[in-house]
Design an enzyme around this catalytic site. Structure first.
Site, short mmCIF file in Angstrom:
data_model
loop_
_atom_site.label_atom_id
_atom_site.label_comp_id
_atom_site.label_asym_id
_atom_site.label_seq_id
_atom_site.Cartn_x
_atom_site.Cartn_y
_atom_site.Cartn_z
N ARG A 42 0.98 -1.10 0.07
CA ARG A 42 0.08 -0.06 0.13
C ARG A 42 0.73 1.23 -0.04
NH1 ARG A 42 -3.64 -2.73 -1.34
NH2 ARG A 42 -5.58 -2.94 -0.78
N GLU B 282 -4.06 8.04 -4.85
CA GLU B 282 -4.16 7.24 -6.00
C GLU B 282 -5.54 7.96 -6.72
OE1 GLU B 282 -4.36 3.00 -5.45
OE2 GLU B 282 -2.22 3.08 -4.81
N HIS C 124 -1.81 0.68 -9.60
CA HIS C 124 -2.47 -0.31 -8.78
C HIS C 124 -3.10 -1.32 -9.66
CE1 HIS C 124 -3.80 -0.63 -4.40
NE2 HIS C 124 -4.08 -1.68 -4.81
#
Length: 220
Positions: free
Chosen positions: A145, A174, A193
């Protein structure tokens, strides 16, 4: 992506992510693609890659996904180490890795891979002090993360040349901000991601979810 109780088939797919970054960064893949496209074939001598068989892989986190990474990486690396206060020593040794403190991992690993969970203890765990301990020829990879890493500290380390480069499938925010200095760095590879988004991974996620529904319907 890092999930708790992730089915083993999915964990195997997720474990491919850091290896993808490692091979790309170690071989300077994108730079070599650029020199070929620019017609500068002979510039290849300026971009020597790093072999892996004499290098050390360091994992920050040795849960289910971390263990799958060790299984996949074992044939490629000369040594593997893990920093995880909850890691099972016997299991880790059986996978070919040694458990070491986090600061020691920072100083000894040629490729640092973050694959632990994000919580209050791990938030910004990777900071200026961590990057200061890393080898200047080492690469940093985060597939856990974004907020586990102090991104400003990472930027400072890269700008100062304290580490060789980075591979990030996750960032603190993000989508990443368009003005982030990371986007302009040639030695940084960033994916949205989604590096594990493959046909096999999504098939395994769906299959495990459907099997769980069946199991519940059968009272399991």
């Amino acid at each position: 992506i890092v999930l708790t109780n992730t089915p083993i088939a999915v964990r195997r797919q997720l474990a491919v992510m850091p290896l993808t970054f490692i091979f790309t960064l170690a071989g300077q893949l994108f730079k070599k693609r650029e020199i070929v496209r620019a017609g500068n074939w002979n510039d290849r001598v300026d971009y020597m890659g790093q072999g892996l068989t004499t290098r050390t892989l360091g994992l920050v986190g040795a849960g289910g996904i971390g263990q799958e990474i060790l299984r996949l990486a074992r044939p490629f690396f000369g040594r593997m180490i893990v920093a995880d206060p909850y890691a099972d020593a016997a299991t880790t040794r059986a996978l070919g890795a040694d458990i070491v403190p986090l600061d020691r991992l920072a100083g000894e690993a040629d490729f640092v891979v973050v694959c632990c969970l994000l919580n209050e203890k791990t938030h910004h765990m990777i900071d200026d002090a961590f990057f200061a301990r890393m080898k200047p020829q080492a690469y940093f990879i985060n597939v856990g993360r974004g907020p586990i890493t102090d991104e400003a500290a990472l930027v400072r380390a890269l700008q100062a040349g304290r580490i060789a480069g980075a591979g990030l499938d996750v960032t603190e925010r993000e989508p990443i901000e368009p003005e982030s200095p990371l986007l302009a760095m040639e030695n940084v590879v960033i994916t949205p991601h989604a590096l594990c988004w493959t046909d096999e991974c999504f098939h395994d996620i769906a299959a495990s979810a459907l099997q769980s529904i069946v199991d519940v319907s059968l009272g399991k």
